[in-house]
Enzyme design. Structure first.
Site, PDB file in Angstrom:
ATOM      1  N   GLY A   1      18.559   1.230  -9.525  1.00 47.85           N
ATOM      2  CA  GLY A   1      18.815   2.570  -8.978  1.00 47.85           C
ATOM      3  C   GLY A   1      18.158   2.589  -7.433  1.00 47.85           C
ATOM      4  O   GLY A   1      17.851   1.642  -6.915  1.00 47.85           O
ATOM      5  N   PRO A   2      18.625   3.800  -6.774  1.00 48.08           N
ATOM      6  CA  PRO A   2      18.585   3.450  -5.307  1.00 48.08           C
ATOM      7  C   PRO A   2      17.155   3.871  -5.170  1.00 48.08           C
ATOM      8  O   PRO A   2      16.534   4.357  -5.988  1.00 48.08           O
ATOM      9  CB  PRO A   2      19.440   4.727  -4.724  1.00 48.08           C
ATOM     10  CG  PRO A   2      20.028   5.342  -5.998  1.00 48.08           C
ATOM     11  CD  PRO A   2      19.978   4.560  -7.081  1.00 48.08           C
ATOM     12  N   PRO A   3      16.569   3.661  -3.965  1.00 49.93           N
ATOM     13  CA  PRO A   3      15.252   4.124  -3.770  1.00 49.93           C
ATOM     14  C   PRO A   3      14.739   5.542  -3.702  1.00 49.93           C
ATOM     15  O   PRO A   3      15.586   6.205  -3.584  1.00 49.93           O
ATOM     16  CB  PRO A   3      14.737   3.682  -1.969  1.00 49.93           C
ATOM     17  CG  PRO A   3      16.337   3.186  -1.815  1.00 49.93           C
ATOM     18  CD  PRO A   3      17.207   3.277  -2.755  1.00 49.93           C
TER      19      PRO A   3
ATOM     20  N   THR B   1      14.330   7.245  -6.654  1.00 49.10           N
ATOM     21  CA  THR B   1      14.535   7.890  -7.950  1.00 49.10           C
ATOM     22  C   THR B   1      13.610   7.546  -9.075  1.00 49.10           C
ATOM     23  O   THR B   1      13.772   8.079 -10.009  1.00 49.10           O
ATOM     24  CB  THR B   1      15.734   6.942  -8.185  1.00 49.10           C
ATOM     25  OG1 THR B   1      15.919   5.794  -8.277  1.00 49.10           O
ATOM     26  CG2 THR B   1      17.124   7.498  -7.631  1.00 49.10           C
ATOM     27  N   GLY B   2      12.561   6.890  -8.680  1.00 43.52           N
ATOM     28  CA  GLY B   2      11.369   6.897  -9.928  1.00 43.52           C
ATOM     29  C   GLY B   2      11.340   5.552 -10.791  1.00 43.52           C
ATOM     30  O   GLY B   2      10.899   5.851 -11.619  1.00 43.52           O
ATOM     31  N   LYS B   3      11.891   4.507  -9.950  1.00 47.26           N
ATOM     32  CA  LYS B   3      11.706   3.371 -10.850  1.00 47.26           C
ATOM     33  C   LYS B   3      10.234   2.812 -10.866  1.00 47.26           C
ATOM     34  O   LYS B   3       9.831   2.527 -12.095  1.00 47.26           O
ATOM     35  CB  LYS B   3      12.273   2.417 -10.264  1.00 47.26           C
ATOM     36  CG  LYS B   3      13.887   2.583 -10.106  1.00 47.26           C
ATOM     37  CD  LYS B   3      14.735   1.345  -9.314  1.00 47.26           C
ATOM     38  CE  LYS B   3      14.525   1.287  -7.997  1.00 47.26           C
ATOM     39  NZ  LYS B   3      14.780   2.413  -6.959  1.00 47.26           N
ATOM     40  N   THR B   4       9.403   2.764  -9.777  1.00 48.78           N
ATOM     41  CA  THR B   4       8.204   2.653  -9.909  1.00 48.78           C
ATOM     42  C   THR B   4       7.342   3.467 -10.765  1.00 48.78           C
ATOM     43  O   THR B   4       6.443   3.084 -11.755  1.00 48.78           O
ATOM     44  CB  THR B   4       7.489   2.471  -8.539  1.00 48.78           C
ATOM     45  OG1 THR B   4       8.413   1.757  -7.717  1.00 48.78           O
ATOM     46  CG2 THR B   4       6.187   1.942  -8.595  1.00 48.78           C
TER      47      THR B   4
ATOM     48  N   GLU C   1      29.971  24.358  18.030  1.00 47.73           N
ATOM     49  CA  GLU C   1      29.548  24.710  16.436  1.00 47.73           C
ATOM     50  C   GLU C   1      30.535  25.508  15.961  1.00 47.73           C
ATOM     51  O   GLU C   1      30.920  25.540  14.793  1.00 47.73           O
ATOM     52  CB  GLU C   1      28.109  24.980  16.520  1.00 47.73           C
ATOM     53  CG  GLU C   1      26.915  24.079  17.111  1.00 47.73           C
ATOM     54  CD  GLU C   1      27.221  22.544  16.291  1.00 47.73           C
ATOM     55  OE1 GLU C   1      27.524  22.819  15.351  1.00 47.73           O
ATOM     56  OE2 GLU C   1      27.005  21.775  16.993  1.00 47.73           O
TER      57      GLU C   1
ATOM     58  N   ASP D   1      31.091  13.328  15.384  1.00 48.07           N
ATOM     59  CA  ASP D   1      31.957  13.758  14.657  1.00 48.07           C
ATOM     60  C   ASP D   1      33.100  12.740  14.775  1.00 48.07           C
ATOM     61  O   ASP D   1      33.686  12.576  13.646  1.00 48.07           O
ATOM     62  CB  ASP D   1      32.533  15.014  15.283  1.00 48.07           C
ATOM     63  CG  ASP D   1      31.504  16.095  15.673  1.00 48.07           C
ATOM     64  OD1 ASP D   1      30.439  16.088  14.660  1.00 48.07           O
ATOM     65  OD2 ASP D   1      31.683  16.978  16.346  1.00 48.07           O
TER      66      ASP D   1
HETATM   67  P1  ADP Z   1      11.530   3.945  -6.552  1.00 45.00           P
HETATM   68  O1  ADP Z   1      10.365   2.928  -7.024  1.00 45.00           O
HETATM   69  O2  ADP Z   1      12.567   4.246  -7.342  1.00 45.00           O
HETATM   70  O3  ADP Z   1      11.808   3.884  -5.159  1.00 45.00           O
HETATM   71  P2  ADP Z   1       9.340   5.712  -6.952  1.00 45.00           P
HETATM   72  O4  ADP Z   1       8.859   5.624  -8.268  1.00 45.00           O
HETATM   73  O5  ADP Z   1       8.361   4.965  -5.922  1.00 45.00           O
HETATM   74  O6  ADP Z   1      10.669   5.532  -6.631  1.00 45.00           O
HETATM   75  O7  ADP Z   1       9.157   7.313  -6.388  1.00 45.00           O
HETATM   76  C1  ADP Z   1       8.320   7.944  -5.367  1.00 45.00           C
HETATM   77  C2  ADP Z   1       7.823   9.092  -5.729  1.00 45.00           C
HETATM   78  O8  ADP Z   1       8.835  10.086  -5.831  1.00 45.00           O
HETATM   79  C3  ADP Z   1       7.013   9.021  -6.774  1.00 45.00           C
HETATM   80  O9  ADP Z   1       5.781   8.992  -6.598  1.00 45.00           O
HETATM   81  C4  ADP Z   1       7.442  10.691  -7.515  1.00 45.00           C
HETATM   82  O10 ADP Z   1       6.234  11.493  -6.792  1.00 45.00           O
HETATM   83  C5  ADP Z   1       8.513  11.057  -6.897  1.00 45.00           C
HETATM   84  N1  ADP Z   1       9.623  10.772  -7.943  1.00 45.00           N
HETATM   85  C6  ADP Z   1      10.738   9.878  -7.591  1.00 45.00           C
HETATM   86  N2  ADP Z   1      11.427  10.163  -8.966  1.00 45.00           N
HETATM   87  C7  ADP Z   1      10.932  11.122  -9.684  1.00 45.00           C
HETATM   88  C8  ADP Z   1      11.249  11.674 -10.861  1.00 45.00           C
HETATM   89  N3  ADP Z   1      12.170  11.166 -11.584  1.00 45.00           N
HETATM   90  N4  ADP Z   1      10.334  12.535 -11.642  1.00 45.00           N
HETATM   91  C9  ADP Z   1       9.217  13.061 -10.834  1.00 45.00           C
HETATM   92  N5  ADP Z   1       8.911  12.426  -9.594  1.00 45.00           N
HETATM   93  C10 ADP Z   1       9.824  11.408  -9.038  1.00 45.00           C
HETATM   94 ZN    ZN Z   2      29.906  18.403  16.246  1.00 43.01          ZN
HETATM   95 MG    MG Z   3       9.582   1.618  -5.848  1.00 43.86          MG
END
Ligand code: ADP
Ligand code: ZN
Ligand code: MG
Length: 638
Positions: free
Chosen positions: A221-223, A225-228, A443, A520
């Site tokens: 998943g993209p950075p 998104t909560g993988k760690t 604008e 633009d």
């Molecule tokens: P990744 O590893 O995917 O780049 P992280 O797990 O490091 O993302 O997420 C960074 C922070 O963002 C987490 O410590 C948390 O505070 C918040 N966060 C990200 N995703 C979630 C989620 N699904 N639910 C709650 N908090 C989230």
């Molecule tokens: Zn413009």
């Molecule tokens: Mg991470």
């Protein structure tokens, strides 16, 4: 400004190297802080016996050596060896080495002995000469430190200075303290991973019926998104230790270091099983082997091989589960995905509106919100935000609230924080004058087209308060729930983007148009090109004419040249030009017809600096008919 620093940094590179050498000779511990625990076992302050190099080699052959720490650029080492005569007691022995010979490193690797190389230390005789040089060195170092801070280029001076510095190897948390409840909006991923918790907690449930417990899970998943966070939550739920290491830390300059780190990591994990190993950014080591310009990267491949060997080496129910994260599964070596390795993939996507709402709920637990503030509205305003963005949003809003000396976070703070995250810091508005008017017309041009072209997303607000790089901004509210974008909508977006330039053109004349429309126009070009080459939306027909691979340097396929003839390439260019030209003519026409309305809107905008969408539409409706924009408004039942 930034550019200048980079130039300076580049220019300083040769001097930088000299200074590093000088400092190392001087033995300055300040400049190259040694973060490892090497100092505690440095050869000087440990009472250890000595042995000859020849004897040491015998020891290695006999398999008595367990680890080797090499110091002083390979001139001496501290060896840990077991003594069979003394109940296999571990002894520390000092050895003088002939230098850092590759043969030695190879032998150590072959024998599977863990070793580490520590940076060179003091060479006292150099001190006398260096005393005289102290002043210029300090001066130069000062400059380098400055340059280093501002240079983030790979291979720049910052990189050079880090050479040979031992980093912490991996982190271990006995308890992460994170639970599944702390991770919101990724329901499916959580369901998939629930099983992993059970593997760790009650492996017998699976082994008793003969099931093989998987060893590796890949989170994709993209950075942000909560993988760690998910990986930590698994360890937290299963109540096991969490070992983590980032892929980029594997890739070291010294050959063999990455592989020995992997070995250490698995050794420690085995001692602590059941446990979870988390490897972040696995693509840094796990890229397809033998790819990339300039041949393969030996060090990386060795590290990867070691990882694969370790994964194969332990039994199915050793109690260790490895979770790896990446946002580029496409570049990973296929050997990593084989059964018995990372054979499960769980995708962790950016949250939809419901997901965003539940993430906001999690992160607002410990924040004071105004009673009238609706999290649902915030979720609606933030399409495309990831969990990390939302956490950041609430934090920024809390900071703004404190700065404004308010009791609780209100809608204003949230709005300002969203704007800031998307577009950057707010600047000072211009004073009234020709430039301000020109920006205002620009604008209003965007907003006018956005309102009058039926397929365009509605205007949310128009503002002359600068943010980030932009001198003025027109905000639209995109329809989040809509998955597909029609040709009409793309055309509307092209016209909307051209609206700014068209307004400058009509009001100030061709000679006066400005560079302000540069961004633009880039967008227009890329949208039009994609319509032709990717989405088959021109009369060249439904053909996909360009691949996705832009990263020639990194990806798997070194050179995916498109199978396109020059004739087609020329046709594409023509189609793109034609499409943009037609759109611009249509845009110009609308702008010309609404000159009066524009003058009035600009008047108000220059005065108030911000007009919100409803007000804009109200004023405009005095002059012309505004098409209705039907939208599917998301229905929330939470
Ligand atoms: P990744 O590893 O995917 O780049 P992280 O797990 O490091 O993302 O997420 C960074 C922070 O963002 C987490 O410590 C948390 O505070 C918040 N966060 C990200 N995703 C979630 C989620 N699904 N639910 C709650 N908090 C989230
Ligand atoms: Zn413009
Ligand atoms: Mg991470």
């Amino acid at each position: 400004m930034n550019q200048r620093w980079r130039l300076l940094a580049l220019w300083l590179l040769p001097i930088g190297m000299t200074a590093v050498l000088a400092w190392q000779l001087l033995g300055s511990s300040q400049l190259s802080p040694d973060t490892s625990n090497a100092t505690s076992i440095a050869p000087k302050n440990t009472a250890v016996s000595r042995m000859s190099y020849g004897r040491f080699l015998d020891y290695v052959q006999d398999g008595r050596v367990t680890s080797v720490d090499i110091f002083d650029g390979g001139r001496n080492a501290v060896v840990e060896a077991i003594d069979p005569d003394l109940d296999n007691r571990v002894q520390r022995i000092r050895v003088d080495l002939p230098g850092l010979a590759p043969e030695l490193i190879n032998t150590l690797k072959e024998e599977g002995i863990s070793f580490d190389i520590h940076p060179a230390k003091t060479a006292p005789p150099a001190l006398g000469i260096l005393g005289n040089l102290l002043f210029p060195i300090i001066l130069i170092t000062g400059l380098i430190l400055l340059a280093r801070r501002s240079s983030s280029m790979p291979g720049g001076p910052g990189q050079a200075m880090q050479f040979g510095k031992t980093k912490a190897r991996f982190a271990m948390e006995a308890e992460t303290g994170v639970k599944f409840d702390d991770v919101a909006g990724v329901t499916e991923a959580k369901q998939d991973l629930q099983e992993v918790v059970t593997f760790l907690k009650q492996p017998e449930r699976f082994t008793s019926v003969g099931a093989q417990i998987p060893k590796g899970v890949l989170l994709v998943g993209p950075p942000g998104t909560g993988k760690t966070l998910l990986a930590k939550a698994i360890a937290g739920e299963a109540d096991v230790p969490f070992f983590s290491l980032s892929g980029s830390e594997f890739v070291e300059m010294f050959v063999g270091v990455g592989a020995s780190r992997v070995r250490d990591l698995f050794k420690r994990a085995k001692e602590n099983s059941p446990c979870l190993i988390f490897i972040d950014e696995i693509d840094a080591v796990g890229r397809q082997r033998g790819a990339g310009i300039g041949g393969g990267n030996d060090e990386r491949e060795q590290t990867l091989n070691q990882l694969l060997t370790e994964m194969d080496g332990f039994e199915g129910n050793s109690g260790i589960i490895i979770i790896a994260a990446t946002n580029r599964p496409d570049v990973l070596d296929s050997a990593l995905m084989r059964p018995g390795r990372f054979d499960r993939q769980v995708s962790v996507d950016p949250p939809d509106i419901k997901g965003r709402l539940s993430i906001l709920k999690v992160h607002s637990r410990n924040k004071k919100l105004e009673a009238s503030l609706s999290l649902e509205n915030i979720a609606r305003r933030t399409p495309g935000f990831t969990g990390a963005d939302l956490a950041n949003l609430l934090n920024e809003a809390a900071i703004l609230t404190a700065r404004r000396r308010k009791e609780s976070i209100g809608l204003n703070e949230i709005d300002d924080a969203v704007d800031r995250i998307i577009a950057g810091m707010e600047g000072q508005p211009l004073t009234d004058g020709r430039s301000k008017r020109l920006i205002a017309y620009h604008e209003v041009g965007h907003a006018l087209i956005g309102t009058l072209v039926k397929d365009h997303d509605p205007v949310q607000k128009v503002t002359l308060i600068p943010r980030g790089q932009a001198k003025g901004l027109t905000w639209f509210s995109p329809d989040d729930e809509q998955m597909l974008i029609s040709r009409g909508q793309l055309k509307a977006r092209i016209m909307g983007a051209l609206g700014g330039r068209a307004a400058e053109d009509v009001v100030f004349g061709r000679a006066e148009v400005t560079t302000g429309a540069g961004g633009d126009i880039q967008q227009v070009a890329s949208m039009a090109r994609q319509m032709v080459t990717k989405f088959g939306m021109s009369d060249l027909g439904p053909m996909s004419l360009e691949g996705d691979s832009q990263e020639v340097f990194l990806g798997r396929d070194l050179m995916t040249r498109s199978d396109m003839s020059d004739a087609i390439a020329k046709q594409i260019d023509e189609k793109v030009r034609e499409m943009v030209k037609l759109c611009y003519e249509e845009t110009l026409l609308i702008v010309k017809n609404q000159r009066e309305a524009m003058d009035k809107l600009v008047e108000i905008l220059v005065d108030k600096e911000t007009i919100d969408g409803d007000e804009f539409r109200n004023i405009l409706s005095e002059f012309t008919l505004i098409p209705d924009k039907e939208r599917i408004t998301p229905i929330l039942n939470t």
